[in-house]
Design an enzyme around this catalytic site. Structure first.
Site: not given
Ligand code: ARG
Length: 384
Positions: A80, A83, A255, A260
């Site tokens: 992560c 953090r 968030w 991602e």
């Molecule tokens: N990468 C994942 C997704 O696209 C989520 C993982 C957790 N991400 C976060 N920002 N806490 O759904």
């Protein structure tokens, strides 16, 4: 030197029958009480916990231990990048919930508490809901979904409509009688299973699921692609372990970091695979890789995600900001005398890695507890 991706074969396996290891309990409690002087001396507490383990095979965390243990688990999550704010985790103690109906309504409440509901939505806060600890040798409640909010993927001859990652899970839900609309962004039902009962499917109420339609600050045609994404990433298939006690149902969220969605969920060839479509609409020369049409489309896709979330007032951050925050986290933890376990292959963002500061160093790869571990085969009918 630490080789990215290298695993020191950590003993992450969970023996659901074994009693709690008193040494792991002690190690956690000592650290927890050391970092929180207001909790008082640890010795009397250790005596109680040792006796509880001897008598019952496990022990019960106090609300303070549960809350700080969950924060430590986040702090130790080596994949992560987010953090820095580990202390701000909102911990919802749901250990008393038993029925599937209760669990479902608390999951809906989780999404609301996280700021992902449609009313007052957008101010996303990191939240974890911790359900009952596993008792050695006993069955426990499960949520089969990998996240509380995910989009279905429907296999139609050859292609998939929706998220291909969820195709097996979607087929399993259909096997239980669930029928989706068949669109590219259908919210999957929650599959909740409690001991002694078969799985129950629950449709998330619309008000509990905040979504952002994706458009682009300059390209008017972008909205026509019909892309959207949910505001809250809420992981529901990881086991939380604190001081030797396992919490197999402990969904948590942060968030989103834009990449991602923009560089993985929308871009991966085995996910929504949008780069060829975006490049074509941009009119790029796709006749050779060296025109970097993929890279150019990728940047615009990521701009669109960040811009759309910002416009909708839904908290999101970009990979540059999140990388800088992680560097601050490294400094803070170093000052506190604590190591920061980190997995380079996950910490470095999937776009522009080398222009973020997190790229240019190695990290300690350690398996520290408390922590989160993947629960394998949460859904027995899919690969999830
Ligand atoms: N990468 C994942 C997704 O696209 C989520 C993982 C957790 N991400 C976060 N920002 N806490 O759904």
């Amino acid at each position: 030197m630490i080789v990215p991706g290298y695993r020191d074969n950590p003993p992450t396996r969970w023996d659901p029958v074994a009693p709690v290891d008193p040494n792991e309990a002690e190690e956690f409690l000592r650290q927890c009480y050391l970092e929180n002087p207001r909790l008082g001396p640890v010795e009397p507490r250790l005596a109680i916990v040792r006796a509880q383990i001897a008598a019952t095979g496990t022990y019960v965390h106090t609300p303070d231990e549960l809350s700080y243990g969950a924060k430590m688990a986040w702090r130790n999550s080596s994949r992560c990048i987010g953090r820095l704010y580990w202390r701000s985790l909102v911990v919802l103690d749901r250990r008393r919930a038993r029925t599937a109906d209760e669990i479902f309504s608390l999951l809906v409440h989780h999404l609301q508490a996280a700021g992902g509901a449609q009313r007052d939505g957008g101010k996303i806060r990191p939240v974890i809901s911790i359900f009952a600890a596993a008792q050695p040798g006993q069955p426990y409640a499960k949520v089969w979904n990998e996240q509380l909010v995910r989009y279905a993927g429907y296999r139609t001859d050859g292609a998939v409509v929706g998220d291909p990652r969820m195709a097996d899970f979607t087929a399993a839900m259909q096997g239980f009688g669930w029928q989706g609309k068949g669109d590219a962004f259908d919210i999957l039902p929650l599959a909740v299973q409690v001991p002694g009962e078969s799985v129950r499917l629950y449709e998330l109420p619309e008000r509990a699921v905040l979504e952002v339609p994706v458009s682009h600050p300059e390209f008017g045609w972008f909205a026509e692609l019909g892309l959207r994404w949910h505001a809250v990433p809420a992981i529901s298939n990881m086991r939380l372990t604190i001081g030797g006690v396992n919490y197999p149902l402990a969904p948590f969220n942060g968030w989103y970091m834009g990449s991602e969605i923009g560089a993985r969920n929308f871009a991966d060839a085995d996910r929504y695979n949008m780069l060829p479509t975006v490049a074509e609409r941009m009119g790029l020369d796709m006749s050779s890789e060296s025109t970097l049409w993929r890279d150019r489309a990728l940047v615009e896709l990521n701009r669109a995600v960040l811009w759309s979330f910002e416009k909708a007032g839904v908290r999101i951050s970009d990979h540059h900001t999140e990388s800088q925050r992680f560097m601050s986290h490294l400094r803070n933890e170093e000052k506190a005398g604590r190591p920061v376990p980190a997995d380079w292959t996950w910490i470095v963002p999937p776009i522009s890695g080398g222009i973020t500061p997190v790229f240019h160093r190695y990290y300690a790869e350690m398996d520290l507890r408390p922590n989160f571990y993947p629960l394998e085969n949460t859904c027995p009918y899919s690969q999830n």
